[in-house]
Design a protein around this motif. Structure first.
Motif, PDB file in Angstrom:
ATOM      1  N   GLN A 402       0.835  -1.205   0.000  1.00 59.38           N
ATOM      2  CA  GLN A 402       0.000   0.000   0.000  1.00 59.38           C
ATOM      3  C   GLN A 402       0.871   1.255   0.000  1.00 59.38           C
ATOM      4  N   ALA A 403       0.487   2.242  -0.807  1.00 55.19           N
ATOM      5  CA  ALA A 403       1.177   3.528  -0.835  1.00 55.19           C
ATOM      6  C   ALA A 403       0.677   4.399   0.318  1.00 55.19           C
ATOM      7  N   VAL A 404       1.607   5.195   0.911  1.00 54.36           N
ATOM      8  CA  VAL A 404       1.241   6.098   2.005  1.00 54.36           C
ATOM      9  C   VAL A 404       1.801   7.486   1.730  1.00 54.36           C
ATOM     10  N   GLU A 405       1.187   8.462   2.386  1.00 52.08           N
ATOM     11  CA  GLU A 405       1.581   9.863   2.185  1.00 52.08           C
ATOM     12  C   GLU A 405       2.852  10.223   2.953  1.00 52.08           C
ATOM     13  N   ASN A 406       2.969   9.732   4.197  1.00 55.25           N
ATOM     14  CA  ASN A 406       4.056  10.187   5.059  1.00 55.25           C
ATOM     15  C   ASN A 406       4.200   9.254   6.262  1.00 55.25           C
ATOM     16  N   ASP A 407       5.109   9.619   7.171  1.00 55.85           N
ATOM     17  CA  ASP A 407       5.347   8.806   8.362  1.00 55.85           C
ATOM     18  C   ASP A 407       4.094   8.656   9.208  1.00 55.85           C
ATOM     19  N   ALA A 408       3.344   9.722   9.334  1.00 54.81           N
ATOM     20  CA  ALA A 408       2.162   9.689  10.205  1.00 54.81           C
ATOM     21  C   ALA A 408       1.143   8.672   9.706  1.00 54.81           C
ATOM     22  N   GLU A 409       0.896   8.660   8.396  1.00 58.24           N
ATOM     23  CA  GLU A 409      -0.059   7.684   7.860  1.00 58.24           C
ATOM     24  C   GLU A 409       0.490   6.272   8.002  1.00 58.24           C
ATOM     25  N   ALA A 410       1.772   6.095   7.721  1.00 54.61           N
ATOM     26  CA  ALA A 410       2.374   4.767   7.853  1.00 54.61           C
ATOM     27  C   ALA A 410       2.259   4.257   9.286  1.00 54.61           C
ATOM     28  N   LEU A 411       2.555   5.122  10.243  1.00 54.51           N
ATOM     29  CA  LEU A 411       2.494   4.733  11.650  1.00 54.51           C
ATOM     30  C   LEU A 411       1.073   4.342  12.049  1.00 54.51           C
ATOM     31  N   ALA A 412       0.095   5.111  11.609  1.00 49.98           N
ATOM     32  CA  ALA A 412      -1.297   4.799  11.944  1.00 49.98           C
ATOM     33  C   ALA A 412      -1.710   3.451  11.373  1.00 49.98           C
ATOM     34  N   LEU A 413      -1.304   3.163  10.139  1.00 53.02           N
ATOM     35  CA  LEU A 413      -1.670   1.897   9.501  1.00 53.02           C
ATOM     36  C   LEU A 413      -0.922   0.724  10.126  1.00 53.02           C
ATOM     37  N   MET A 414       0.326   0.927  10.453  1.00 53.35           N
ATOM     38  CA  MET A 414       1.100  -0.155  11.074  1.00 53.35           C
ATOM     39  C   MET A 414       0.509  -0.545  12.424  1.00 53.35           C
ATOM     40  N   ASN A 415      -0.028   0.418  13.143  1.00 53.99           N
ATOM     41  CA  ASN A 415      -0.640   0.149  14.449  1.00 53.99           C
ATOM     42  C   ASN A 415      -2.077  -0.352  14.339  1.00 53.99           C
ATOM     43  N   ASP A 416      -2.645  -0.331  13.145  1.00 51.48           N
ATOM     44  CA  ASP A 416      -4.034  -0.739  12.940  1.00 51.48           C
ATOM     45  C   ASP A 416      -4.118  -2.256  12.816  1.00 51.48           C
ATOM     46  N   THR A 417      -3.927  -2.933  13.928  1.00 57.37           N
ATOM     47  CA  THR A 417      -3.912  -4.391  13.944  1.00 57.37           C
ATOM     48  C   THR A 417      -4.168  -4.876  15.363  1.00 57.37           C
ATOM     49  N   THR A 418      -4.605  -6.103  15.489  1.00 58.23           N
ATOM     50  CA  THR A 418      -4.773  -6.718  16.810  1.00 58.23           C
ATOM     51  C   THR A 418      -3.511  -7.461  17.238  1.00 58.23           C
ATOM     52  N   TYR A 419      -2.514  -7.522  16.350  1.00 56.04           N
ATOM     53  CA  TYR A 419      -1.272  -8.237  16.649  1.00 56.04           C
ATOM     54  C   TYR A 419      -0.173  -7.269  17.065  1.00 56.04           C
ATOM     55  N   GLY A 420       0.932  -7.811  17.565  1.00 56.78           N
ATOM     56  CA  GLY A 420       2.052  -6.975  17.979  1.00 56.78           C
ATOM     57  C   GLY A 420       3.343  -7.757  18.115  1.00 56.78           C
ATOM     58  N   LEU A 421       3.783  -8.379  17.017  1.00 56.72           N
ATOM     59  CA  LEU A 421       4.994  -9.197  17.098  1.00 56.72           C
ATOM     60  C   LEU A 421       6.228  -8.428  16.627  1.00 56.72           C
ATOM     61  N   THR A 422       6.329  -8.125  15.321  1.00 56.99           N
ATOM     62  CA  THR A 422       7.490  -7.393  14.812  1.00 56.99           C
ATOM     63  C   THR A 422       7.038  -6.293  13.861  1.00 56.99           C
ATOM     64  N   ALA A 423       7.960  -5.371  13.591  1.00 54.48           N
ATOM     65  CA  ALA A 423       7.748  -4.314  12.603  1.00 54.48           C
ATOM     66  C   ALA A 423       9.102  -3.845  12.112  1.00 54.48           C
ATOM     67  N   SER A 424       9.146  -3.372  10.870  1.00 51.51           N
ATOM     68  CA  SER A 424      10.397  -2.950  10.254  1.00 51.51           C
ATOM     69  C   SER A 424      10.245  -1.592   9.594  1.00 51.51           C
ATOM     70  N   VAL A 425      11.348  -0.840   9.602  1.00 53.07           N
ATOM     71  CA  VAL A 425      11.413   0.430   8.887  1.00 53.07           C
ATOM     72  C   VAL A 425      12.682   0.441   8.046  1.00 53.07           C
ATOM     73  N   TYR A 426      12.515   0.736   6.756  1.00 54.95           N
ATOM     74  CA  TYR A 426      13.652   0.877   5.848  1.00 54.95           C
ATOM     75  C   TYR A 426      13.802   2.357   5.525  1.00 54.95           C
ATOM     76  N   CYS A 427      14.944   2.923   5.896  1.00 54.47           N
ATOM     77  CA  CYS A 427      15.179   4.343   5.666  1.00 54.47           C
ATOM     78  C   CYS A 427      16.670   4.628   5.790  1.00 54.47           C
ATOM     79  N   LYS A 428      17.061   5.875   5.636  1.00 47.47           N
ATOM     80  CA  LYS A 428      18.473   6.260   5.630  1.00 47.47           C
ATOM     81  C   LYS A 428      19.069   6.320   7.028  1.00 47.47           C
ATOM     82  N   HIS A 429      18.338   6.885   7.976  1.00 45.97           N
ATOM     83  CA  HIS A 429      18.899   7.148   9.303  1.00 45.97           C
ATOM     84  C   HIS A 429      18.264   6.258  10.370  1.00 45.97           C
ATOM     85  N   ASN A 430      19.096   5.660  11.204  1.00 43.77           N
ATOM     86  CA  ASN A 430      18.567   4.754  12.221  1.00 43.77           C
ATOM     87  C   ASN A 430      17.710   5.474  13.260  1.00 43.77           C
TER      88      ASN A 430
END
Length: 494
Positions: A402-430
């Protein structure tokens, strides 16, 4: 010492199973067996006994008696047995990997990787288990001393999973045995041959049969294990649905409970990622390795809209290059799914997404695999959260992007789940990645990687992904219970 594969030894007849049960004092009125099926062919390759509740109870009682002696066995002797087990894993890797590949469809190269990496996990426990057994003094004065000692739980039940049967079982039994517990091991019915291999190697390594015992069967056998009175701990790995049932069965006994359940693990690719193609290749591997049948497989991908098309093209190219076919061929990357009933479930997720506007790109270069449980690796683009594929666990060779507008939308969608095992971010700065990961309610976060489990880190799920911890020092502590002891000097008064 080389060993024969369990897959070549399982022609156990009903008469033989009945005789074995009678020899242990059980009345045999009806003998239930279950088929072992090769998912690459759909053919039955053997049958195994569904053990009764009475047999489960009998094994537990023997283990309870054996554990009382085992906890007093010197640490150096317990260690030597697990070191020998580790050596046997290494020596027998080709045979063990073939058995695993045959009964659950894992490509042979990946099966070898699992056995090889299991050796490293056990080694971590061997190097660290004594630390969690070491008593500590928390107060000492001229008249008062307070200390904490750590004792084994007792008999630990290990209801294991089929997708990574070496990983998820050794996470429990290796730590449990080293810390003085006995283990009742119930492997999945889809990985019982591997369970037999593990059990035989432990016995060959010197672990007594009244300290480690395996019980075979399906759901009813698991229920019998979960409802045992007197367990010191119950460790389950499997689906969220089954985990909730296990919890209900164990609840009346107030047993220590750990549940390693499913996930709907998200990845976010920011616009500033250093190399879009490299990120696509890494994430494709994280989504489709082991046919996507891992609790920490990538299940949802969110990509900044500025690089969405470039990422999607690179991702699909990677997936279409995966070799799909016979899991025993060394160049196969994706084999069959382990369970035939899962095929219509995956197909329904694809149809649901397409009916709501998604586009599907499916692998078309399948070999002729008549009778096997094969599902074409499929990438769904232009998806959203009205679609089942972005909300419900897929657990197969299927992914939505899915395409997203920015970090805020990505964060909201990533948290939109009943699960909570792992998550990943690919970007330039840690630091940007960590800022996002700290806002996610997950047990493990990754920067520029995914689908990775380290024996040195705690492995835990939140919300619908489970309870408790395995791996790392926190995981080792799960197998001991603290006891506080107070010493007060006697009064000098008469």
């Amino acid at each position: 010492m080389a060993m024969a594969s369990a897959a070549g030894r399982i022609g156990r007849s009903r008469a033989g199973a009945a005789a074995a049960a009678l020899s242990r004092g059980f009345k045999v009125e009806r003998l239930d067996m279950f088929d072992v099926v090769n998912p690459a062919t759909g053919k039955v390759i053997g049958e195994l006994l569904i053990e009764s509740k009475d047999e489960v109870v009998s094994k537990f009682e023997a283990l309870a008696a054996g554990q009382k002696k085992w906890r007093s066995v010197p640490l150096v002797e317990r260690r030597a047995m697990l070191e020998r087990f580790n050596e046997l894993l290494r020596l027998n890797m080709p045979v063990l990997a073939k058995t695993l590949s045959t009964e659950m469809g894992k490509p042979i190269a990946q099966a070898k990787n699992e056995v090889r990496a299991t050796v490293d996990r056990v080694r971590f426990y061997l190097e660290n288990y004594e630390k969690v057994l070491k008593e500590s003094c928390v107060l000492e004065t001229s008249i008062l001393k307070e200390k904490v000692v750590y004792e084994p739980l007792g008999v630990v039940a290990n209801i294991s999973a089929w997708n990574y049967p070496y990983f998820v079982s050794t996470n429990v039994f290796a730590a449990a045995l080293l810390t003085g517990n006995a283990v009742l091991y119930k492997p999945s019915e889809h990985a019982t041959l591997t369970g037999m291999e593990i059990t035989n190697l432990l016995y060959e390594a010197g672990v007594p049969k009244n300290v480690f015992a395996m019980t075979t069967g399906k759901g009813e056998t698991g229920a019998a294990v979960a409802s045992l009175k007197g367990l010191g701990g119950l460790f389950f790995t499997g689906s969220n649905k089954t985990g909730l049932e296990i919890a209900k069965q164990a609840a009346p006994n107030l047993v220590k409970l750990q549940l390693e359940l499913g996930g709907k693990d998200p990845v976010y690719v920011r616009a500033d990622v250093a190399d879009v193609g490299a990120a696509a290749a890494s994430i494709a591997d994280g989504a489709f390795y082991n046919c996507g049948q891992s609790c920490c497989s990538v299940e949802r991908i969110y990509v900044d809209k500025r690089i969405y098309n470039e990422f999607l093209s690179a991702f699909i190219k990677n997936v279409m290059a995966f070799k799909v076919g016979d899991p025993l061929k060394p160049d196969t990357y994706i084999g069959p799914v382990a369970r035939q009933p899962h095929l219509p479930y995956l197909a329904a997720q694809v149809q649901d997404a397409i009916s709501k506007g998604a586009r599907a790109s499916s692998h078309t270069h399948l070999e002729s695999n008549q009778g096997g449980f094969y599902f074409p690796p499929t990438v769904l683009s232009d998806v959203n959260h009205t679609m089942d594929v972005m909300k419900e666990e897929s657990f197969g060779p299927l992914i939505g992007i899915q395409a997203v507008e920015n970090d805020a939308e990505a964060l909201a969608l990533m948290n939109d789940t009943t699960y909570g095992l792992t998550a990943s971010v690919y970007c330039k700065h840690n630091q940007d990645a960590e800022n996002i990961l700290r806002e996610l309610d997950v047990g493990t976060g990754y920067w520029n990687c995914c689908d990775r489990v380290s024996p040195r880190l705690p492995w835990s799920g939140r919300r619908g992904s489970g309870l408790g911890v395995t791996l790392g020092m926190d995981g080792l502590r799960s197998f001991v219970k603290p006891k506080g002891i107070v010493f007060q000097s006697p009064s000098n008064k008469d």
